[in-house]
Motif scaffolding. Structure first.
Motif, PDB file in Angstrom:
ATOM      1  N   VAL A 100       0.858  -1.186   0.000  1.00 52.16           N
ATOM      2  CA  VAL A 100       0.000   0.000   0.000  1.00 52.16           C
ATOM      3  C   VAL A 100       0.894   1.237   0.000  1.00 52.16           C
ATOM      4  O   VAL A 100       1.925   1.267   0.683  1.00 52.16           O
ATOM      5  CB  VAL A 100      -0.933   0.007   1.226  1.00 52.16           C
ATOM      6  N   SER A 101       0.513   2.250  -0.748  1.00 47.19           N
ATOM      7  CA  SER A 101       1.309   3.486  -0.783  1.00 47.19           C
ATOM      8  C   SER A 101       0.398   4.701  -0.729  1.00 47.19           C
ATOM      9  O   SER A 101      -0.785   4.633  -1.074  1.00 47.19           O
ATOM     10  CB  SER A 101       2.177   3.522  -2.049  1.00 47.19           C
ATOM     11  N   VAL A 102       0.985   5.824  -0.273  1.00 47.04           N
ATOM     12  CA  VAL A 102       0.265   7.099  -0.257  1.00 47.04           C
ATOM     13  C   VAL A 102       0.322   7.681  -1.660  1.00 47.04           C
ATOM     14  O   VAL A 102       1.399   7.770  -2.261  1.00 47.04           O
ATOM     15  CB  VAL A 102       0.901   8.071   0.764  1.00 47.04           C
ATOM     16  N   VAL A 103      -0.834   8.067  -2.196  1.00 45.07           N
ATOM     17  CA  VAL A 103      -0.915   8.615  -3.547  1.00 45.07           C
ATOM     18  C   VAL A 103      -1.719   9.916  -3.512  1.00 45.07           C
ATOM     19  O   VAL A 103      -2.254  10.303  -2.479  1.00 45.07           O
ATOM     20  CB  VAL A 103      -1.575   7.611  -4.530  1.00 45.07           C
ATOM     21  N   SER A 104      -1.824  10.571  -4.661  1.00 46.06           N
ATOM     22  CA  SER A 104      -2.608  11.803  -4.728  1.00 46.06           C
ATOM     23  C   SER A 104      -4.097  11.459  -4.805  1.00 46.06           C
ATOM     24  O   SER A 104      -4.481  10.351  -5.202  1.00 46.06           O
ATOM     25  CB  SER A 104      -2.209  12.628  -5.943  1.00 46.06           C
ATOM     26  N   GLU A 105      -4.919  12.430  -4.431  1.00 45.14           N
ATOM     27  CA  GLU A 105      -6.367  12.241  -4.439  1.00 45.14           C
ATOM     28  C   GLU A 105      -6.875  11.902  -5.834  1.00 45.14           C
ATOM     29  O   GLU A 105      -7.867  11.212  -6.003  1.00 45.14           O
ATOM     30  CB  GLU A 105      -7.029  13.534  -3.928  1.00 45.14           C
ATOM     31  N   SER A 106      -6.155  12.374  -6.853  1.00 44.36           N
ATOM     32  CA  SER A 106      -6.604  12.174  -8.237  1.00 44.36           C
ATOM     33  C   SER A 106      -6.336  10.759  -8.763  1.00 44.36           C
ATOM     34  O   SER A 106      -6.835  10.381  -9.822  1.00 44.36           O
ATOM     35  CB  SER A 106      -5.922  13.191  -9.153  1.00 44.36           C
TER      36      SER A 106
END
Length: 226
Positions: A123-129
């Motif tokens: 799992v990774s942190v990504v942008s809202e888009s």
């Protein structure tokens, strides 16, 4: 319980609340390793001398390496009502964790968008888009700091896969013992994440209930007992 000793925290005709041991699956998978659902079904079958299949409803999950309080339903009605509480967020989960270093703030709310790669199970942190992103939110409070580690209490607002681990690791404060998202964990060290408290409304009596399960008296938890 099939050579796995499980501590029962509470039991009545509708609920079974237990301490999940670390490294036991919540539910069976293709590894065929021991899992909580089958262990507890065997426990109920033996305790009540029940013939045939025993019903046990899985209401929520804990990652395999995570131990602590876990609630199961003994009837389909209880399972349905508890699942509704999970959906409307009246089923409250509080965790404790030991993280590397010290967070910038003593207490805060972490808000991120997370993406789970199904191929790597990372799992990774990504942008809202990002088209497959899921909103993740938790609040934490630092309870103690010692030996370059912090004991934090976490109020989980959303239940995303690996959420706690990823949100702290993304701020350079990975959980102690997290070999997946932390860089300096020793091989074989247990991840320091624990299901500390669960608050529910009893599915039948409507009574507010709270179940607390203390972390084990071992490293790194015991560092903060001294």
């Amino acid at each position: 319980m099939s050579s796995v000793n499980i501590n029962v925290l509470y039991e009545d005709n509708h609920l079974l609340v237990v301490e999940k041991p670390v490294n036991i699956l919540s539910q069976g998978d293709n590894t065929n390793d021991k899992d909580m659902v089958n262990l507890l079904k065997a426990y109920l079958k033996e305790k009540y001398n029940k013939p045939g299949n025993v019903y046990l409803g899985l209401v929520h999950r804990l990652d395999r390496p995570v131990g602590g309080a876990m609630v199961f339903a003994k009837t389909s009605k209880a399972a349905s009502r508890l699942s509704e509480q999970v959906r409307n967020k009246t089923f409250k989960k509080t965790y404790r964790a030991v993280i590397n270093g010290k967070m910038r703030k003593q207490s805060d709310t972490l808000k991120d968008y997370l993406y789970k790669n199904k191929k790597t199970n990372m799992v990774s942190v990504v942008s809202e888009s990002h088209k497959d992103s899921k909103y993740a939110e938790l609040s934490y409070a630092t309870l103690a700091f010692k030996d370059k580690m912090s004991l934090v209490q976490i109020d989980l607002k959303t239940g995303r896969p690996h959420q706690i681990r990823v949100q702290f690791a993304s701020r350079n404060n990975p959980l102690v013992g997290d070999q997946r998202y932390g860089k300096n964990s020793k091989v074989g060290q247990q991840i320091a994440l624990w299901s500390y408290k669960i608050e529910i409304v009893h599915p039948v009596t409507k009574e507010k209930m709270e179940f607390v399960c203390e972390p084990p008296k071992e490293y790194p938890w015991n560092v903060f007992d001294k």
